[in-house]
Design a protein around this motif. Structure first.
Motif, PDB file in Angstrom:
ATOM      1  N   ASP A  64       2.269  10.037   9.435  1.00 22.08           N
ATOM      2  CA  ASP A  64       2.343  10.519  10.818  1.00 22.08           C
ATOM      3  C   ASP A  64       1.433   9.684  11.716  1.00 22.08           C
ATOM      4  N   PHE A  65       2.025   9.051  12.736  1.00 22.65           N
ATOM      5  CA  PHE A  65       1.281   8.201  13.664  1.00 22.65           C
ATOM      6  C   PHE A  65       1.197   8.832  15.057  1.00 22.65           C
ATOM      7  N   LYS A  66       1.111  10.134  15.114  1.00 23.55           N
ATOM      8  CA  LYS A  66       1.080  10.835  16.398  1.00 23.55           C
ATOM      9  C   LYS A  66      -0.071  10.327  17.263  1.00 23.55           C
ATOM     10  N   ASP A  67       0.275   9.871  18.467  1.00 22.24           N
ATOM     11  CA  ASP A  67      -0.697   9.407  19.468  1.00 22.24           C
ATOM     12  C   ASP A  67      -1.536   8.216  18.998  1.00 22.24           C
ATOM     13  N   ALA A  68      -1.060   7.500  17.989  1.00 25.18           N
ATOM     14  CA  ALA A  68      -1.765   6.281  17.569  1.00 25.18           C
ATOM     15  C   ALA A  68      -1.546   5.179  18.604  1.00 25.18           C
ATOM     16  N   GLU A  69      -2.509   4.273  18.701  1.00 27.88           N
ATOM     17  CA  GLU A  69      -2.424   3.155  19.638  1.00 27.88           C
ATOM     18  C   GLU A  69      -2.224   1.858  18.865  1.00 27.88           C
ATOM     19  N   PHE A  70      -1.306   1.028  19.360  1.00 30.20           N
ATOM     20  CA  PHE A  70      -0.993  -0.224  18.686  1.00 30.20           C
ATOM     21  C   PHE A  70      -1.163  -1.407  19.631  1.00 30.20           C
ATOM     22  N   LYS A  71      -1.662  -2.492  19.080  1.00 32.53           N
ATOM     23  CA  LYS A  71      -1.711  -3.761  19.793  1.00 32.53           C
ATOM     24  C   LYS A  71      -1.421  -4.870  18.787  1.00 32.53           C
ATOM     25  N   ASN A  72      -0.320  -5.564  19.008  1.00 30.89           N
ATOM     26  CA  ASN A  72       0.056  -6.688  18.147  1.00 30.89           C
ATOM     27  C   ASN A  72       0.059  -6.296  16.667  1.00 30.89           C
ATOM     28  N   THR A  73       0.813  -5.267  16.350  1.00 30.90           N
ATOM     29  CA  THR A  73       0.912  -4.773  14.975  1.00 30.90           C
ATOM     30  C   THR A  73       2.281  -5.122  14.402  1.00 30.90           C
ATOM     31  N   VAL A  74       2.292  -5.543  13.132  1.00 28.95           N
ATOM     32  CA  VAL A  74       3.515  -6.020  12.496  1.00 28.95           C
ATOM     33  C   VAL A  74       3.848  -5.163  11.279  1.00 28.95           C
ATOM     34  N   PHE A  75       5.113  -4.773  11.181  1.00 30.92           N
ATOM     35  CA  PHE A  75       5.636  -4.088   9.998  1.00 30.92           C
ATOM     36  C   PHE A  75       6.674  -5.007   9.354  1.00 30.92           C
ATOM     37  N   VAL A  76       6.488  -5.320   8.076  1.00 26.95           N
ATOM     38  CA  VAL A  76       7.404  -6.208   7.363  1.00 26.95           C
ATOM     39  C   VAL A  76       7.858  -5.533   6.071  1.00 26.95           C
ATOM     40  N   ALA A  77       9.166  -5.572   5.826  1.00 25.15           N
ATOM     41  CA  ALA A  77       9.721  -5.035   4.574  1.00 25.15           C
ATOM     42  C   ALA A  77       9.185  -3.635   4.292  1.00 25.15           C
ATOM     43  N   THR A  78       9.118  -2.835   5.341  1.00 24.45           N
ATOM     44  CA  THR A  78       8.580  -1.476   5.253  1.00 24.45           C
ATOM     45  C   THR A  78       9.597  -0.510   5.848  1.00 24.45           C
ATOM     46  N   ASP A  79       9.968   0.497   5.082  1.00 22.73           N
ATOM     47  CA  ASP A  79      10.948   1.480   5.546  1.00 22.73           C
ATOM     48  C   ASP A  79      10.304   2.375   6.604  1.00 22.73           C
ATOM     49  N   ILE A  80      10.768   2.239   7.835  1.00 15.39           N
ATOM     50  CA  ILE A  80      10.175   3.020   8.923  1.00 15.39           C
ATOM     51  C   ILE A  80      10.972   4.283   9.240  1.00 15.39           C
ATOM     52  N   ASP A  81      12.084   4.481   8.551  1.00 14.59           N
ATOM     53  CA  ASP A  81      12.960   5.607   8.876  1.00 14.59           C
ATOM     54  C   ASP A  81      12.319   6.963   8.608  1.00 14.59           C
ATOM     55  N   LYS A  82      11.387   7.014   7.659  1.00 10.88           N
ATOM     56  CA  LYS A  82      10.777   8.293   7.302  1.00 10.88           C
ATOM     57  C   LYS A  82       9.362   8.446   7.843  1.00 10.88           C
ATOM     58  N   ILE A  83       9.002   7.559   8.775  1.00 10.66           N
ATOM     59  CA  ILE A  83       7.705   7.662   9.436  1.00 10.66           C
ATOM     60  C   ILE A  83       7.815   8.670  10.576  1.00 10.66           C
ATOM     61  N   ARG A  84       6.790   9.441  10.773  1.00  9.49           N
ATOM     62  CA  ARG A  84       6.779  10.426  11.851  1.00  9.49           C
ATOM     63  C   ARG A  84       6.013   9.882  13.056  1.00  9.49           C
TER      64      ARG A  84
ATOM     65  N   THR B 263       0.830  -1.201   0.000  1.00  7.00           N
ATOM     66  CA  THR B 263       0.000   0.000   0.000  1.00  7.00           C
ATOM     67  C   THR B 263       0.869   1.258   0.000  1.00  7.00           C
ATOM     68  N   ASN B 264       0.392   2.294  -0.670  1.00  6.94           N
ATOM     69  CA  ASN B 264       1.081   3.584  -0.658  1.00  6.94           C
ATOM     70  C   ASN B 264       0.308   4.536   0.249  1.00  6.94           C
ATOM     71  N   LEU B 265       0.894   4.837   1.400  1.00  6.86           N
ATOM     72  CA  LEU B 265       0.260   5.724   2.381  1.00  6.86           C
ATOM     73  C   LEU B 265       1.093   6.988   2.583  1.00  6.86           C
ATOM     74  N   LYS B 266       1.820   7.360   1.561  1.00  9.18           N
ATOM     75  CA  LYS B 266       2.738   8.493   1.653  1.00  9.18           C
ATOM     76  C   LYS B 266       2.024   9.760   2.125  1.00  9.18           C
ATOM     77  N   GLY B 267       2.563  10.353   3.191  1.00  6.37           N
ATOM     78  CA  GLY B 267       2.058  11.623   3.681  1.00  6.37           C
ATOM     79  C   GLY B 267       0.722  11.566   4.396  1.00  6.37           C
ATOM     80  N   SER B 268       0.206  10.382   4.669  1.00  5.45           N
ATOM     81  CA  SER B 268      -1.090  10.284   5.347  1.00  5.45           C
ATOM     82  C   SER B 268      -0.926  10.409   6.862  1.00  5.45           C
TER      83      SER B 268
END
Length: 213
Positions: A97-117, A71-76
């Motif tokens: 931008d995931f400001k104040d987002a809540e996570f439970k058992n969430t997985v990131f695979v083969a996803t560049d997280i360096d540019k996530i806010r 999925t392309n979620l650029k800038g969302s």
């Protein structure tokens, strides 16, 4: 709005207000949206496979059991969004931008997280894999996984295999976290003959197996 006829539940929106909507269980495959406001909408168990949702607002949305594959979620923006048993695989999250987002058992695979806010990578409710997880499985489970894809609906879902044709180890890892191997093999053998319609997420398989007697 335009409807994607190859995936009837998909849609194309630009600069559109879609707040407070229910997209639960929707197959949003190949949807294409830009600068839209989906705030406080329900995306539980939805599939975003191959979709583009660029510069969209998902403030206070829920994504329980949702899957973002390619999925392309650029800038969302996902401010105060809730993610539970959610999968991000091969996703473009540049500037998301995931400001104040809540996570439970969430997985990131083969996803560049360096540019996530505003993503706390130390959050114990988040797991990050640079590539598909390495998983040792028995011959019996391997055979059951290969055989279950003889069902045309299961094969079409792309849940159990990768684009390269390999077994999807992420799927098996998650299934083994929900069921022991003996039960899982039994379940795979049973759903092979039971599933007779399209489905789009691993969460569907999990719910089906939970009801196996």
């Amino acid at each position: 709005m335009a409807i994607n006829r190859s995936a009837p539940e998909s849609f194309n929106y630009n600069n559109t207000d879609k707040k407070d909507k229910n997209f639960m269980y929707k197959n949003l495959k190949r949807s294409n949206c830009y600068n839209c406001d989906f705030s406080t909408s329900n995306f539980d168990y939805a599939s975003f496979r191959g979709a583009h949702f660029k510069r969209c607002s998902f403030m206070k949305c829920t994504f329980k059991g949702a899957e973002f594959i390619g999925t392309n979620l650029k800038g969302s923006k996902f401010k105060n969004a809730i993610f539970e048993n959610t999968i991000f695989e091969g996703v473009n999250l540049n500037g998301a931008d995931f400001k104040d987002a809540e996570f439970k058992n969430t997985v990131f695979v083969a996803t560049d997280i360096d540019k996530i806010r505003n993503l706390d990578v130390e959050d114990t409710n988040i797991r990050i894999f640079d590539e598909m997880p390495q998983l040792e499985i028995s011959d019996e489970l391997r055979d059951a996984t290969i055989n279950v894809m003889d069902n045309i609906y299961i094969k079409k879902s792309r849940i159990f295999d990768t684009k390269d044709g390999d077994i999807n180890t992420l799927t098996l890892m998650i299934l083994l976290e929900n069921f022991d191997e003996e039960y899982l093999i039994k379940g795979l053998n049973m759903i092979k003959s039971e599933i007779d319609r399209d489905f789009h997420t691993l969460s569907y398989i999990i719910r089906l197996m939970q009801n196996i007697k």
